[in-house]
Write an enzyme that holds these catalytic residues in place. Structure first.
Site, mmCIF file in Angstrom:
data_model
loop_
_atom_site.group_PDB
_atom_site.id
_atom_site.type_symbol
_atom_site.label_atom_id
_atom_site.label_comp_id
_atom_site.label_asym_id
_atom_site.label_seq_id
_atom_site.Cartn_x
_atom_site.Cartn_y
_atom_site.Cartn_z
ATOM 1 N N CYS A 406 0.840 -1.227 0.000
ATOM 2 C CA CYS A 406 0.000 0.000 0.000
ATOM 3 C C CYS A 406 0.854 1.248 0.000
ATOM 4 O O CYS A 406 0.423 2.290 0.507
ATOM 5 C CB CYS A 406 -0.927 0.043 1.212
ATOM 6 S SG CYS A 406 -2.280 -1.083 1.122
ATOM 7 N N ASN A 407 2.066 1.172 -0.515
ATOM 8 C CA ASN A 407 2.931 2.349 -0.534
ATOM 9 C C ASN A 407 3.495 2.495 -1.953
ATOM 10 O O ASN A 407 4.650 2.177 -2.223
ATOM 11 C CB ASN A 407 4.062 2.191 0.491
ATOM 12 C CG ASN A 407 4.883 3.457 0.670
ATOM 13 O OD1 ASN A 407 5.014 4.252 -0.264
ATOM 14 N ND2 ASN A 407 5.421 3.664 1.843
#
Ligand code: PLP
Length: 488
Positions: A406-407
């Site tokens: 999620c980055n």
């Protein structure tokens, strides 16, 4: 023979550990955590787990759960939104948890308050939807941010604010401070300027300087410091550093309970927020006929509906548990083990001399936490596909992560994806199948492997990790029949 820290004692293992303990003498001072692991986390070793996903979720000690169950079993608690005895008892526990959070982080109650939320993401959304973005305002983000922070840009844009990112620089994937200061200076004096960055990257483990808080304040910016990945293994002292908004999730700090996070917020910053709606619990009064409402003051105006009043006592218990262990001991242990992990993985070479591991992020323990991202490189020089690595890790009872976590900003920098490639790929009206997307982005292997250490990590965990990665030495795994990707 198995020793107190869970390793099998053989002459080779003993020599390896002796080398480690010589290189990291501070580790010896953290042996209390081995005892803690035996006492509170026996289930880990009884079931042969190698837990390497503390950035995903912390682990709870058995006594945390027992104490919580005992408390619930011994009392009667009602919905806190009234004055009857069971309600008052629940309110007292909610306020006890609020005070415990402030005290744990050294936050002065006249400077800060705590808004309880479902998780860090919900805390971030509260800021995004309520922050007074205007067309003369700005949102500045580090490219290294979790998507729950990146998503704030949509609120900023919807209200006409300029959004920009400060880039990461290779090889450590840190922010270039000169560029950051340039961007902080450039925004001029518009209304509503918010700078958001993580105290620790959930991808690379980089710890971005807390000194930026004052650098940004001095230039008229409010600061959102995402502490979700930092707080579990580092001391965040809010009597020393004064960010305006600090979102976090408690399960990352001490495993239990899930479903509760908070926004620690400076009262002066809270006063700037404008809620886009009202809800039960957050209003003093609302009328249908009169078409009006009055929000409750302070944190109450931001806690929609009924807070998790039966879960919140477990936050107080968890904070007490972590305080008793001592966050500084946890920090030191994680630092030593991370150093050993980096040294050991970095030393692995194929017979021809090429390195087995390519790191994404810093190679030393300087200004970094216990999260280590890397690719396993086969003897032909290509990253081994995550769809090969993940099932093999699972078969060894190793819990690690694989992908982009999620980055996306850190992933794009890690894999050196050029901006024009990103723009072209995402110009497509439909989302490409993930296999094709990963190929077009040139993300070899499909992303990174992430190993993260925490409060009760031990030498056996690190050895198991290194042995697992070592098993890829001098082999080219068969990647001919892999299932379609589920994530990237
Ligand atoms: C740095 C960081 N910020 C925010 C989040 C979001 O946390 P949650 O999923 O608990 O809302 C995470 C979760 O991994 C994280 O690592």
């Amino acid at each position: 023979m198995t020793t107190v820290d869970g390793r099998r004692s053989t002459p080779i293992v003993d020599a390896e550990i002796a080398t480690f303990e010589r290189a990291y003498p501070a580790y010896a001072e953290t042996h209390v955590l081995d005892e803690l692991r035996t006492r509170e986390y026996g289930r880990l070793d009884a079931q042969g787990h190698v837990y390497l996903d503390y950035a995903g979720g912390g682990l709870y000690g058995g006594s945390q759960v027992r104490e919580h169950v005992d408390q619930l079993s011994a009392h009667v608690f009602g919905n806190p939104h009234s004055d009857n005895p069971t309600s008052a008892a629940a309110t007292a526990l909610v306020e006890e948890a609020r005070a415990a959070v402030l005290s744990y982080f050294g936050a002065a109650p006249d400077e800060y308050t705590v808004i309880f939320t479902a998780n860090a993401t919900a805390a971030l959304k509260l800021v995004g939807e309520s922050y007074p973005f205007t067309p003369s305002g700005s949102l500045l983000l580090s490219a290294d941010n979790h998507n729950s922070v990146n998503g704030i840009r949509e609120f900023a844009r919807a209200r006409g604010a300029a959004t920009s990112y400060v880039a990461l620089t290779a090889p450590d994937l840190r922010v270039d401070e000169g560029q950051l200061i340039g961007l902080l200076d450039r925004a001029g004096g518009g209304d509503g300027r918010l700078f958001a960055y993580p105290a620790q990257s959930n991808f690379t483990g980089v710890q971005h300087p807390l000194s930026w808080i004052e650098v940004a304040h001095a230039r008229g910016w409010d600061v959102l410091l995402d502490a979700a990945a930092f707080a579990p293994t580092n001391r965040l002292d809010l009597s020393r550093f004064h960010p305006d908004f600090v979102p976090l999730s408690f399960y990352k700090m001490f495993g239990y309970p899930t479903g509760i996070g908070c926004l620690i917020v400076r009262r002066s910053a809270l006063a700037k927020l404008r809620r886009p709606w009202f809800a039960g619990g957050a209003v003093v009064v609302a009328t249908v006929g009169g078409d009006a409402y009055h929000l409750a003051g302070g944190e109450a105006g931001f806690e929609d509906g009924t807070v998790n009043y039966l879960g919140l006592p477990a936050v107080t218990i968890g904070l007490r548990f972590l305080s008793a262990i001592g966050i500084d001991a946890v920090h030191e242990r994680v630092r030593c083990l991370t150093g050993w992990l980096l040294d050991s993985l970095g030393a692995l070479c194929h017979r021809a001399g090429d390195r087995l591991v390519r790191f994404y992020g810093p190679r030393t323990t300087e200004q970094r936490g216990g999260t280590v991202a890397f690719s396993v490189i086969n003897p032909l020089g290509r990253a081994v596909d995550l769809r090969v690595i993940e099932p093999l890790a699972a078969a060894s009872n190793i819990s690690l992560r694989a992908g982009c976590f999620c980055n996306p900003g850190a992933a794009e920098a890690a894999f050196s994806v050029a901006p024009d490639v990103l723009v072209n790929v995402y110009k497509e009206p439909e989302l490409l199948p993930l296999d094709l997307l990963v190929a077009r982005l040139g993300m070899e292997g499909g992303g990174a492997v992430r190993v993260s250490l925490g409060a009760v990590s031990n030498v056996a965990d690190v050895r198991a990790c290194v042995q697992f990665v070592q098993s890829f030495l001098d082999t080219v795994p068969d990647e001919s029949n892999l299932p379609p990707r589920q994530h990237c």
